[in-house]
Motif scaffolding. Structure first.
Motif, PDB file in Angstrom:
ATOM      1  N   HIS A 134      -1.142 106.441 119.676  1.00 19.92           N
ATOM      2  CA  HIS A 134      -0.253 105.762 120.662  1.00 19.92           C
ATOM      3  C   HIS A 134      -1.020 105.096 121.753  1.00 19.92           C
ATOM      4  CE1 HIS A 134       3.613 107.922 120.520  1.00 19.92           C
ATOM      5  NE2 HIS A 134       2.966 108.733 119.562  1.00 19.92           N
ATOM      6  N   SER A 135      -2.272 105.301 122.128  1.00 17.90           N
ATOM      7  CA  SER A 135      -2.916 104.294 123.015  1.00 17.90           C
ATOM      8  C   SER A 135      -3.355 103.284 122.255  1.00 17.90           C
ATOM      9  CB  SER A 135      -4.087 105.281 123.582  1.00 17.90           C
ATOM     10  OG  SER A 135      -3.544 106.363 124.333  1.00 17.90           O
ATOM     11  N   PHE A 136      -3.778 103.418 121.011  1.00 18.53           N
ATOM     12  CA  PHE A 136      -3.890 102.190 120.192  1.00 18.53           C
ATOM     13  C   PHE A 136      -3.010 101.169 120.374  1.00 18.53           C
ATOM     14  CE2 PHE A 136      -3.839  99.738 116.277  1.00 18.53           C
ATOM     15  CZ  PHE A 136      -5.266  99.321 116.143  1.00 18.53           C
ATOM     16  N   ALA A 137      -1.734 101.506 120.063  1.00 16.46           N
ATOM     17  CA  ALA A 137      -0.696 100.655 120.051  1.00 16.46           C
ATOM     18  C   ALA A 137      -0.323  99.982 121.162  1.00 16.46           C
ATOM     19  CB  ALA A 137       0.576 101.430 119.348  1.00 16.46           C
ATOM     20  N   THR A 138      -0.225 100.714 122.115  1.00 18.82           N
ATOM     21  CA  THR A 138       0.167 100.510 123.532  1.00 18.82           C
ATOM     22  C   THR A 138      -0.779  99.330 124.265  1.00 18.82           C
ATOM     23  OG1 THR A 138       1.259 102.580 124.033  1.00 18.82           O
ATOM     24  CG2 THR A 138       0.611 101.176 126.040  1.00 18.82           C
ATOM     25  N   THR A 139      -1.986  99.763 123.997  1.00 21.82           N
ATOM     26  CA  THR A 139      -3.163  98.760 124.610  1.00 21.82           C
ATOM     27  C   THR A 139      -3.232  97.593 123.748  1.00 21.82           C
ATOM     28  OG1 THR A 139      -4.722 100.580 125.159  1.00 21.82           O
ATOM     29  CG2 THR A 139      -5.643  98.539 125.126  1.00 21.82           C
ATOM     30  N   ALA A 140      -3.154  97.734 122.363  1.00 22.81           N
ATOM     31  CA  ALA A 140      -3.113  96.371 121.633  1.00 22.81           C
ATOM     32  C   ALA A 140      -1.909  95.394 121.897  1.00 22.81           C
ATOM     33  CB  ALA A 140      -2.829  96.862 120.015  1.00 22.81           C
ATOM     34  N   ARG A 141      -0.593  96.021 122.079  1.00 24.91           N
ATOM     35  CA  ARG A 141       0.510  95.243 122.584  1.00 24.91           C
ATOM     36  C   ARG A 141       0.220  94.627 124.146  1.00 24.91           C
ATOM     37  NH1 ARG A 141       3.268  92.513 120.992  1.00 24.91           N
ATOM     38  NH2 ARG A 141       5.359  92.902 121.322  1.00 24.91           N
TER      39      ARG A 141
END
Length: 322
Positions: free
Chosen positions: A266-273
């Protein structure tokens, strides 16, 4: 349970146990072993419920499925869990439908729990918390320290599913156009490939060097699972789950007891965006077939700082030259 087809057909369902039919259904699907086990449990739960009511599963109606679902909800199972169980059961009935063992799928007309695409029960991590967790892993010592560090770096930097992580083999590593890479089979049997970040590559190299030395060989001769226990067995998802929580606790993360390997995804997706990575690139990296799934992982998507109106207003100012 008697699986006698209702009419003759080329692919007849032989009279036999429900377990045999379930195994035939699972063999017909591209699924991870973890998913297979979950589906087996889901079908077994339904069959046990039917047996307790003298209900022939092949004659079940959508009303029976509704009653079953409401019973699951009465056990205070999460809506997502109930929906997943019904989804697996629906696939099982679709298989029987194709074999003409039933003339309809009773799950098709059942009332399934509403699941908001804006909601996820997974507890995420801020970028600072991810940094702290990685620092805790890097500070560890002992024979398993490099393996643990490698595991959490791959989860954090690549946003892998835990099943994808533990399923990696040494042979999945490669080099493509100057990129250190991973090739593997992801969810749904889809081939995936990801680039290794410099930190992930360096940590992985250190771990493989240590492992090769311990096995009295060289890195190029290593094979089998990428992440192994001290006894040489493949590391399992339960070990990764415990590892994430233990490191989070060491890192001083207050909600460590609620975290899971999926928290890093989840953190990967949020930070990437948040860093401006286009949605379609994040979708591809995470292996999502539907961009709406990727959006649910983006915990910062409702941040008004990202409102497109600001971008349009700034462009208008540039055009006016003021």
């Amino acid at each position: 349970m008697s699986l006698v087809p209702r009419q003759p057909q080329p692919l007849a369902v032989a009279a036999g146990s429900a377990e045999q039919v379930t195994e035939a259904w699972l063999a017909n699907r591209r699924l991870s072993e973890h998913t297979r086990e979950a589906y087996r449990r889901d079908v077994s739960g339904w069959l046990a419920w039917c047996a307790g009511r003298d209900l022939e599963p092949l004659h079940a109606s959508f009303l029976d499925v509704n009653a079953y679902a409401r019973g699951l909800e009465a056990r205070e199972l999460a809506p997502a869990t109930v929906a997943r169980k019904l989804s697996g059961l629906s696939s099982w009935y679709d298989f029987l439908l194709k074999l003409r063992a039933v003339d309809h799928n009773p799950v098709g007309g059942a009332d399934r729990p509403y699941l908001s695409r804006d909601h996820s029960a997974t507890v995420g991590l801020t970028p600072e918390e991810v940094d702290a967790l990685l620092a805790a892993a890097a500070a560890e010592t002992g024979p398993a320290a490099l393996r643990h560090h490698t595991a959490v770096v791959l989860l954090a930097d690549l946003g892998l599913r835990v099943g994808e992580l533990v399923g990696l083999d040494v042979g999945d590593l490669g080099v493509e156009r100057g990129h250190r890479s991973l090739r593997f089979i992801g969810k749904g049997g889809r081939p995936r490939r990801r680039a290794l970040t410099p930190e992930a590559a360096a940590t992985l190299d250190a771990y493989l060097d240590q492992r090769a030395a311990a096995e009295g060989t060289t890195v190029d001769r290593l094979d089998g699972p990428l992440l192994v226990t001290s006894g040489g067995a493949r590391l399992d998802r339960h070990a990764i789950f415990k590892l994430v929580r233990r490191l989070a606790r060491l890192a001083g993360i207050a909600h460590w007891a609620k975290l899971s390997p999926h928290s890093l995804r989840h953190s990967f997706a949020t930070t990437a965006r948040a860093e401006g990575v286009p949605l379609e690139d994040v979708q591809d990296a995470m292996g999502h077939a539907d961009p709406r799934t990727t959006r649910r992982y983006d915990r910062d998507r409702h941040n008004l700082d990202r409102d497109p109106s600001y971008t349009l207003a700034a462009a208008r100012v540039r055009r006016s030259g003021t």
